[in-house]
Design an enzyme around this catalytic site. Structure first.
Site, short mmCIF file in Angstrom:
data_model
loop_
_atom_site.label_atom_id
_atom_site.label_comp_id
_atom_site.label_asym_id
_atom_site.label_seq_id
_atom_site.Cartn_x
_atom_site.Cartn_y
_atom_site.Cartn_z
N SER A 49 0.77 -1.20 0.02
CA SER A 49 0.06 0.06 -0.17
C SER A 49 0.86 1.25 0.02
O SER A 49 0.39 2.22 -0.67
CB SER A 49 -0.91 0.03 1.46
OG SER A 49 -1.80 -1.07 1.03
N HIS B 93 0.69 4.58 4.30
CA HIS B 93 -0.09 5.24 3.33
C HIS B 93 0.43 6.68 3.18
O HIS B 93 0.96 7.07 2.22
CB HIS B 93 -1.58 5.11 3.51
CG HIS B 93 -2.37 3.99 3.33
ND1 HIS B 93 -3.64 3.45 3.67
CD2 HIS B 93 -1.54 2.62 3.16
CE1 HIS B 93 -3.81 2.26 3.56
NE2 HIS B 93 -2.57 1.69 3.53
#
Length: 310
Positions: free
Chosen positions: A191, A243
């Protein structure tokens, strides 16, 4: 009688110039100022993105092989044991994403604060981005990878997108391990690298602003996509620090790696012989160089400070 008149001499006949003589005339041809547009750039053939897709999928299959739920937990505690056997998933209570156990992920290189900070296993900052917590996690990330990676690789090629992907993944891992701070959590997944690709799309839009026609529409669409993806990070069991770290790393790396010539620039190799450019356009604008320098300094400084604290 007068003398006989002589015919007046006729003027000498000028030879008709041939086609070759005309071409070799003394007059220089005028330089043409209207240059034909250069050929459109050929799109790159993406191979890095499919390779990453295959690598992540293969690593997940190997992870499930090592996990061996029937042997470690018992057949009664494995999901789909009748169909998958050794590759069956841990029960939902332990892993709701249909994947291996916490111990397996940690053993194979998951990001763990103790292992990185106290044991100095810095290789986990890279290995964790190839592991996934479960089948659901893998599918979501791989769909995002194909959607973002192939588009960027078509435009910029693997030479730029490959390093950008790795830098973003490393930045996400580094931010994640700093935010874990002695928590007994194992962080895995691509991610961070994927959010880095998303961040690089924003920086590419900003630094190559002159190449876009509908600028406001492109910017608003990009910001909406970014906000929606960042909002997902606040769901349970999601490491939003990875993230954010990956996004910022990709944003800065995009200013460095994805800079393109500004609109109106024509390379000398695309100017035919006999043409001249009246008003030459610089290859890059000043703000592109400024963003390049600032981003490079921030990227190096951020990684250096982060590693010193890890």
């Amino acid at each position: 009688m007068g003398q006989p008149s002589r015919p007046s001499p006729s003027p000498p006949v000028q030879p008709t110039p041939s086609h070759n003589d005309i071409e070799k005339g003394s007059k220089r041809p005028r330089h043409k100022s209207k240059i034909p547009p250069p050929p459109p750039p050929k799109p790159w053939k993406p191979w890095f993105t499919p390779l990453v897709f295959v690598a992540n999928t293969s690593v997940f299959i190997y992870t499930m092989y090592v996990n061996d739920c029937p042997h470690t937990s018992g057949t009664s505690k494995c999901i789909l044991y009748e169909y998958l056997g050794r590759y069956s998933f841990q029960r939902f209570k332990e892993n709701p994403l249909l994947g291996p156990s916490y111990i397996t992920l940690k053993t194979l290189g998951g990001l763990d604060w103790t292992q990185v900070v106290e044991e100095k296993e810095y290789w986990r900052l890279f290995s964790c981005m190839w592991l996934h917590a479960g089948l659901v996690h893998l599918l979501i990330n791989m769909l995002s990878l194909l959607g973002l990676g192939i588009r960027l690789e078509h435009e910029f090629g693997f030479v730029r997108i490959g390093p950008l992907y790795m830098i973003s993944g490393f930045g996400g891992s580094l931010t994640s391990v700093l935010s874990l701070a002695r928590k007994s959590i194992v962080s895995v997944g691509a991610s961070g690298a994927l959010f880095g690709l998303l961040g690089s799309m924003l920086s590419e839009l900003i630094t190559n602003w002159s190449n876009y026609t509908n600028k406001c529409s492109a910017l608003s669409t990009m910001l909406l996509i970014i906000c929606l993806n960042l909002a997902i990070g606040f769901l349970p069991r999601v490491d939003n620090s990875a993230h954010i770290g990956g996004f910022v790393s990709g944003l800065l790396a995009g200013f460095v790696l994805l800079m393109r010539p500004q609109y109106g620039y024509i390379s000398s190799k695309h100017v035919p012989e006999g043409y001249q450019i009246k008003h030459k356009v610089a290859k890059h604008q000043v703000h592109q160089y400024v963003l390049f320098g600032i981003s490079l300094v921030l990227l190096i400084t951020g990684f250096a400070v982060g590693l010193s604290k890890a």
